[in-house]
Write a protein that holds these residues in place. Structure first.
Motif, PDB file in Angstrom:
ATOM      1  N   ILE A 206       0.856  -1.172   0.000  1.00 37.13           N
ATOM      2  CA  ILE A 206       0.000   0.000   0.000  1.00 37.13           C
ATOM      3  C   ILE A 206       0.899   1.231   0.000  1.00 37.13           C
ATOM      4  O   ILE A 206       1.765   1.385   0.861  1.00 37.13           O
ATOM      5  CB  ILE A 206      -0.996   0.004   1.175  1.00 37.13           C
ATOM      6  CG1 ILE A 206      -1.901   1.234   1.081  1.00 37.13           C
ATOM      7  CG2 ILE A 206      -0.320  -0.129   2.531  1.00 37.13           C
ATOM      8  CD1 ILE A 206      -3.148   1.162   1.957  1.00 37.13           C
ATOM      9  N   ARG A 207       0.728   2.058  -0.994  1.00 31.70           N
ATOM     10  CA  ARG A 207       1.590   3.233  -1.142  1.00 31.70           C
ATOM     11  C   ARG A 207       1.263   4.300  -0.099  1.00 31.70           C
ATOM     12  O   ARG A 207       0.135   4.413   0.369  1.00 31.70           O
ATOM     13  CB  ARG A 207       1.429   3.840  -2.535  1.00 31.70           C
ATOM     14  CG  ARG A 207       2.085   3.062  -3.649  1.00 31.70           C
ATOM     15  CD  ARG A 207       2.258   3.949  -4.862  1.00 31.70           C
ATOM     16  NE  ARG A 207       2.711   3.203  -6.022  1.00 31.70           N
ATOM     17  CZ  ARG A 207       3.972   2.883  -6.246  1.00 31.70           C
ATOM     18  NH1 ARG A 207       4.909   3.235  -5.373  1.00 31.70           N
ATOM     19  NH2 ARG A 207       4.305   2.216  -7.335  1.00 31.70           N
TER      20      ARG A 207
ATOM     21  N   VAL B 228       0.258  -3.597  -6.085  1.00 30.28           N
ATOM     22  CA  VAL B 228       0.437  -2.320  -5.378  1.00 30.28           C
ATOM     23  C   VAL B 228      -0.894  -1.597  -5.393  1.00 30.28           C
ATOM     24  O   VAL B 228      -1.515  -1.444  -6.454  1.00 30.28           O
ATOM     25  CB  VAL B 228       1.527  -1.456  -6.044  1.00 30.28           C
ATOM     26  CG1 VAL B 228       1.680  -0.131  -5.309  1.00 30.28           C
ATOM     27  CG2 VAL B 228       2.857  -2.199  -6.094  1.00 30.28           C
ATOM     28  N   VAL B 229      -1.355  -1.165  -4.219  1.00 29.86           N
ATOM     29  CA  VAL B 229      -2.624  -0.449  -4.119  1.00 29.86           C
ATOM     30  C   VAL B 229      -2.378   0.962  -3.600  1.00 29.86           C
ATOM     31  O   VAL B 229      -1.368   1.235  -2.966  1.00 29.86           O
ATOM     32  CB  VAL B 229      -3.632  -1.193  -3.229  1.00 29.86           C
ATOM     33  CG1 VAL B 229      -3.927  -2.577  -3.799  1.00 29.86           C
ATOM     34  CG2 VAL B 229      -3.127  -1.297  -1.787  1.00 29.86           C
ATOM     35  N   GLU B 230      -3.317   1.834  -3.880  1.00 27.14           N
ATOM     36  CA  GLU B 230      -3.171   3.241  -3.536  1.00 27.14           C
ATOM     37  C   GLU B 230      -3.990   3.655  -2.319  1.00 27.14           C
ATOM     38  O   GLU B 230      -3.820   4.758  -1.812  1.00 27.14           O
ATOM     39  CB  GLU B 230      -3.590   4.119  -4.733  1.00 27.14           C
ATOM     40  CG  GLU B 230      -2.837   3.840  -6.016  1.00 27.14           C
ATOM     41  CD  GLU B 230      -1.381   4.281  -5.950  1.00 27.14           C
ATOM     42  OE1 GLU B 230      -1.079   5.190  -5.155  1.00 27.14           O
ATOM     43  OE2 GLU B 230      -0.556   3.709  -6.687  1.00 27.14           O
ATOM     44  N   SER B 231      -4.872   2.784  -1.845  1.00 27.54           N
ATOM     45  CA  SER B 231      -5.765   3.158  -0.744  1.00 27.54           C
ATOM     46  C   SER B 231      -6.226   1.919  -0.002  1.00 27.54           C
ATOM     47  O   SER B 231      -6.124   0.786  -0.499  1.00 27.54           O
ATOM     48  CB  SER B 231      -6.987   3.903  -1.285  1.00 27.54           C
ATOM     49  OG  SER B 231      -7.807   3.020  -2.045  1.00 27.54           O
ATOM     50  N   MET B 232      -6.767   2.140   1.188  1.00 28.00           N
ATOM     51  CA  MET B 232      -7.337   1.041   1.958  1.00 28.00           C
ATOM     52  C   MET B 232      -8.559   0.449   1.270  1.00 28.00           C
ATOM     53  O   MET B 232      -8.796  -0.755   1.330  1.00 28.00           O
ATOM     54  CB  MET B 232      -7.704   1.515   3.367  1.00 28.00           C
ATOM     55  CG  MET B 232      -6.517   1.662   4.291  1.00 28.00           C
ATOM     56  SD  MET B 232      -5.797   0.059   4.691  1.00 28.00           S
ATOM     57  CE  MET B 232      -4.234   0.570   5.407  1.00 28.00           C
TER      58      MET B 232
ATOM     59  N   ARG C 260       5.793   6.925  -2.974  1.00 27.66           N
ATOM     60  CA  ARG C 260       4.985   7.219  -4.151  1.00 27.66           C
ATOM     61  C   ARG C 260       5.661   6.826  -5.458  1.00 27.66           C
ATOM     62  O   ARG C 260       5.017   6.374  -6.398  1.00 27.66           O
ATOM     63  CB  ARG C 260       4.651   8.722  -4.159  1.00 27.66           C
ATOM     64  CG  ARG C 260       3.648   9.171  -5.202  1.00 27.66           C
ATOM     65  CD  ARG C 260       2.289   8.559  -5.006  1.00 27.66           C
ATOM     66  NE  ARG C 260       1.772   8.758  -3.671  1.00 27.66           N
ATOM     67  CZ  ARG C 260       0.817   8.013  -3.124  1.00 27.66           C
ATOM     68  NH1 ARG C 260       0.317   7.009  -3.808  1.00 27.66           N
ATOM     69  NH2 ARG C 260       0.376   8.255  -1.913  1.00 27.66           N
ATOM     70  N   ASP C 261       6.980   7.001  -5.560  1.00 21.68           N
ATOM     71  CA  ASP C 261       7.667   6.801  -6.835  1.00 21.68           C
ATOM     72  C   ASP C 261       8.430   5.485  -6.934  1.00 21.68           C
ATOM     73  O   ASP C 261       9.113   5.244  -7.938  1.00 21.68           O
ATOM     74  CB  ASP C 261       8.640   7.965  -7.088  1.00 21.68           C
ATOM     75  CG  ASP C 261       7.935   9.309  -7.151  1.00 21.68           C
ATOM     76  OD1 ASP C 261       6.829   9.354  -7.718  1.00 21.68           O
ATOM     77  OD2 ASP C 261       8.472  10.305  -6.629  1.00 21.68           O
ATOM     78  N   HIS C 262       8.320   4.629  -5.919  1.00 14.73           N
ATOM     79  CA  HIS C 262       9.070   3.370  -5.955  1.00 14.73           C
ATOM     80  C   HIS C 262       8.295   2.316  -6.743  1.00 14.73           C
ATOM     81  O   HIS C 262       7.078   2.228  -6.656  1.00 14.73           O
ATOM     82  CB  HIS C 262       9.344   2.881  -4.537  1.00 14.73           C
ATOM     83  CG  HIS C 262      10.384   1.819  -4.469  1.00 14.73           C
ATOM     84  ND1 HIS C 262      11.727   2.088  -4.493  1.00 14.73           N
ATOM     85  CD2 HIS C 262      10.275   0.462  -4.405  1.00 14.73           C
ATOM     86  CE1 HIS C 262      12.416   0.960  -4.425  1.00 14.73           C
ATOM     87  NE2 HIS C 262      11.552  -0.043  -4.374  1.00 14.73           N
TER      88      HIS C 262
END
Length: 218
Positions: free
Chosen positions: A186-187, A202-206, A192-194
């Protein structure tokens, strides 16, 4: 897609928003000794690898005893920041945990010491969702080595193939993979840039994480 029976959660940056406090503790202390620790350096040295910034003080001639004392002071300051902080729980994480509770066994696998772990959850309301927490005192070698996750798997009593790890850092991802676990990243702002090429996803939110985990459950 396989069905999972266990979920192992990283703590800092995943369950609770504490990494900015750890960064601030390191930056303040090192700044008093002539080192300006940037966010990029913090990510590279603390979250990607596991050697911190103490090498910069060694280059200045600091002895190991001095560095040990400064590390203890950094930990003390981090504890004070955790004590003073409010609303550390990551946004919507409780909704994810309550959805998974009793559908999968869950534990925490953290690089934090027990004292800091307890402080980070003193008002989070999250601790009751977990069967256990594996803290830094409980294993010999820190992430990115797999020791912490191997202890977590032993506590779950499940094989790695039936479990998944939730992480936010490169060294956490490598530790989970080395223990045989699929890992969901989870980012956050620091990562953010890895690329996280070795992650299952890879997820951006819960909310997005909940959707992925739900697809793994019966």
């Amino acid at each position: 897609m396989k069905t999972i029976k266990g979920v192992l959660w990283d703590n800092d940056g995943v369950l609770v928003n504490t990494e900015h406090l750890f960064y601030a503790s390191n930056r303040e202390l090192l700044g008093e000794h002539g080192v300006d620790l940037s966010p990029k350096q913090f990510f590279d040295w603390f979250l990607d690898h596991d050697y911190g910034a103490w090498h910069l003080l060694r280059e200045k001639g600091y002895a190991e005893g001095q560095i040990d004392a400064l590390r203890e002071e950094r930990n003390r300051r981090f504890g004070h920041k955790l004590q003073a902080a409010r609303d550390l729980a990551n946004g919507n994480v409780e909704a994810v945990l309550s959805h998974l509770w009793r559908r999968a066994r869950m534990g925490v696998v953290t690089s934090s010491f027990e004292e800091h772990y307890q402080l980070s959850h003193r008002a989070s309301g999250l601790a009751g969702y977990f069967d256990f927490a594996v803290t830094r005192e409980m294993y010999p070698n820190a992430k990115p080595l797999p020791d912490s996750y191997l202890v977590g798997l032993a506590r779950l009593g499940l094989p790695a193939a039936q479990c998944v790890a939730i992480e936010d850092s490169p060294r956490g991802l490598r530790a989970a993979n080395a223990a045989g676990l699929e890992c969901i990243i989870i980012r956050n702002e620091m990562s953010r840039d890895h690329a996280f090429d070795q992650a299952f996803c890879v997820v951006e939110s819960m909310d997005e994480l909940l959707g992925v985990l739900d697809s793994f459950l019966d």
